[in-house]
Design a protein around this motif. Sequence first.
Motif, mmCIF file in Angstrom:
data_model
loop_
_atom_site.group_PDB
_atom_site.id
_atom_site.type_symbol
_atom_site.label_atom_id
_atom_site.label_comp_id
_atom_site.label_asym_id
_atom_site.label_seq_id
_atom_site.Cartn_x
_atom_site.Cartn_y
_atom_site.Cartn_z
ATOM 1 N N HIS A 20 -11.375 -4.875 -9.863
ATOM 2 C CA HIS A 20 -12.388 -5.132 -8.806
ATOM 3 C C HIS A 20 -12.223 -4.073 -7.720
ATOM 4 O O HIS A 20 -11.303 -4.132 -6.915
ATOM 5 C CB HIS A 20 -12.193 -6.533 -8.193
ATOM 6 N N HIS A 52 -14.388 -1.190 -4.961
ATOM 7 C CA HIS A 52 -15.574 -0.564 -4.370
ATOM 8 C C HIS A 52 -15.229 0.880 -4.027
ATOM 9 O O HIS A 52 -14.283 1.113 -3.266
ATOM 10 C CB HIS A 52 -15.973 -1.263 -3.075
ATOM 11 N N MET A 69 -17.694 -1.897 -8.439
ATOM 12 C CA MET A 69 -18.680 -2.863 -7.976
ATOM 13 C C MET A 69 -20.013 -2.175 -7.696
ATOM 14 O O MET A 69 -20.038 -1.026 -7.220
ATOM 15 C CB MET A 69 -18.143 -3.556 -6.717
ATOM 16 N N HIS A 120 -11.592 -12.005 -6.588
ATOM 17 C CA HIS A 120 -10.821 -12.151 -5.346
ATOM 18 C C HIS A 120 -10.545 -13.612 -4.978
ATOM 19 O O HIS A 120 -11.008 -14.117 -3.971
ATOM 20 C CB HIS A 120 -11.438 -11.403 -4.165
ATOM 21 N N ASP A 159 -10.025 -5.244 -4.730
ATOM 22 C CA ASP A 159 -11.156 -5.395 -3.795
ATOM 23 C C ASP A 159 -11.060 -4.366 -2.674
ATOM 24 O O ASP A 159 -11.492 -4.633 -1.554
ATOM 25 C CB ASP A 159 -11.236 -6.824 -3.238
HETATM 26 ZN ZN ZN Z 1 -15.287 -6.780 -3.580
#
Ligand code: ZN
Length: 347
Positions: free
Chosen positions: A14, A16, A40, A175, A248
């Motif tokens: 996960h 970004h 993502m 998450h 994340d």
């Molecule tokens: Zn995220």
Amino acid sequence: MTTRITIRKPDDWHLHVRDDEMLRAVLPYTAKNFGRAILMPNLIPPVRTTADCIAYRQRVMAAIPPGSKFKPLMTCYLTDDTDPDDVERGFRDSVFTGVKLYPANATTNSAAGVTDYKKVMRVLERMEKIDMPFLMHGEVTDPDVDVFDREKVFIDRYLSQWIKQFPKLRFILEHLSSKDGVEFVKSAAPQVGGTITPYHMVQTRNDTLGHGLNPYMYVMPVIKTAKDRAALRKAATSGEACYFLGTDSAPHPYARKVAVHGVPGMFNAPVAIETYAKVFEEEGALDKLEAFASLNGPKHYRMPPNEETITLEKSPWTAPKEVKVAGPDERAIVYRGGQTIEWKVVG
Ligand code: ZN
Ligand code: NCD
């Protein structure tokens, strides 16, 4: 005392990395230590179709440092209008690894997300049929639900039904942030897996709200209580196959974090695997780090683990406070920036 550990190269399930200047500034931190990462799709505009995704993947590939074998795994941003045929085409052509659910307005860049789950049932049916993973931002946005209960209510209202409605669909609750989330994933494994961030295992809401407002610690799902943190640490370090690494890492320009209407998301890629190692050491579970970081995720996604390895050593260094970004974004503040980081990747 263990001071050195070698594990198979981890993957980030996960992540970004954004686009353009921000992408170029942040991607090298992940490409250095991770074999693959699920990227993502919450760009503006989002990565909604196979065509969008092919174009985004090309921009990502161009930002990978020369010589790196890092492989980006791409996702489709689910909207009310997503076409199941396009999703299937993208999956069969190895463009999409999965579909990502953002409930509309649940988090950063989610305005184009799903407003009515009835509208996406056909997509879920198709994904079940073709065995394509479903990644979820698992929170409700109902204004009557307390922000600390959003994950639990999402599970109660939706996910607990969907796993019965789509018994062959593979889910990932992204998450994980609560004891309830951790327990649900275990109860629904192996159909459901869950990713766990470094910051949900290190911080509590006291860090956001307890010593003057710290807008940098604002993320979605919000960081919760010490009880939730303890459950997340226990789950991650258990070695159980349903829990795996997803940082994340979510960089934002400084001015968007520290603002009257601040955005959720923390940029942790420069200290991610090092911070997981710290947590696992504190829990006396360094022997489980490889399962969590490098084996459980590939198993859930039905991919082979990486062949390469990385070595971490107990050797303190200071994390950079920020990463410079060319152009108008200027800089992104780094999670644990300026602090002493205990573990270092040495090979
Ligand atoms: Zn995220
Ligand atoms: C993420 C972002 O900034 O894109 N923010 C966050 O707080 N985690 C989106 C997300 O994963 O919710």
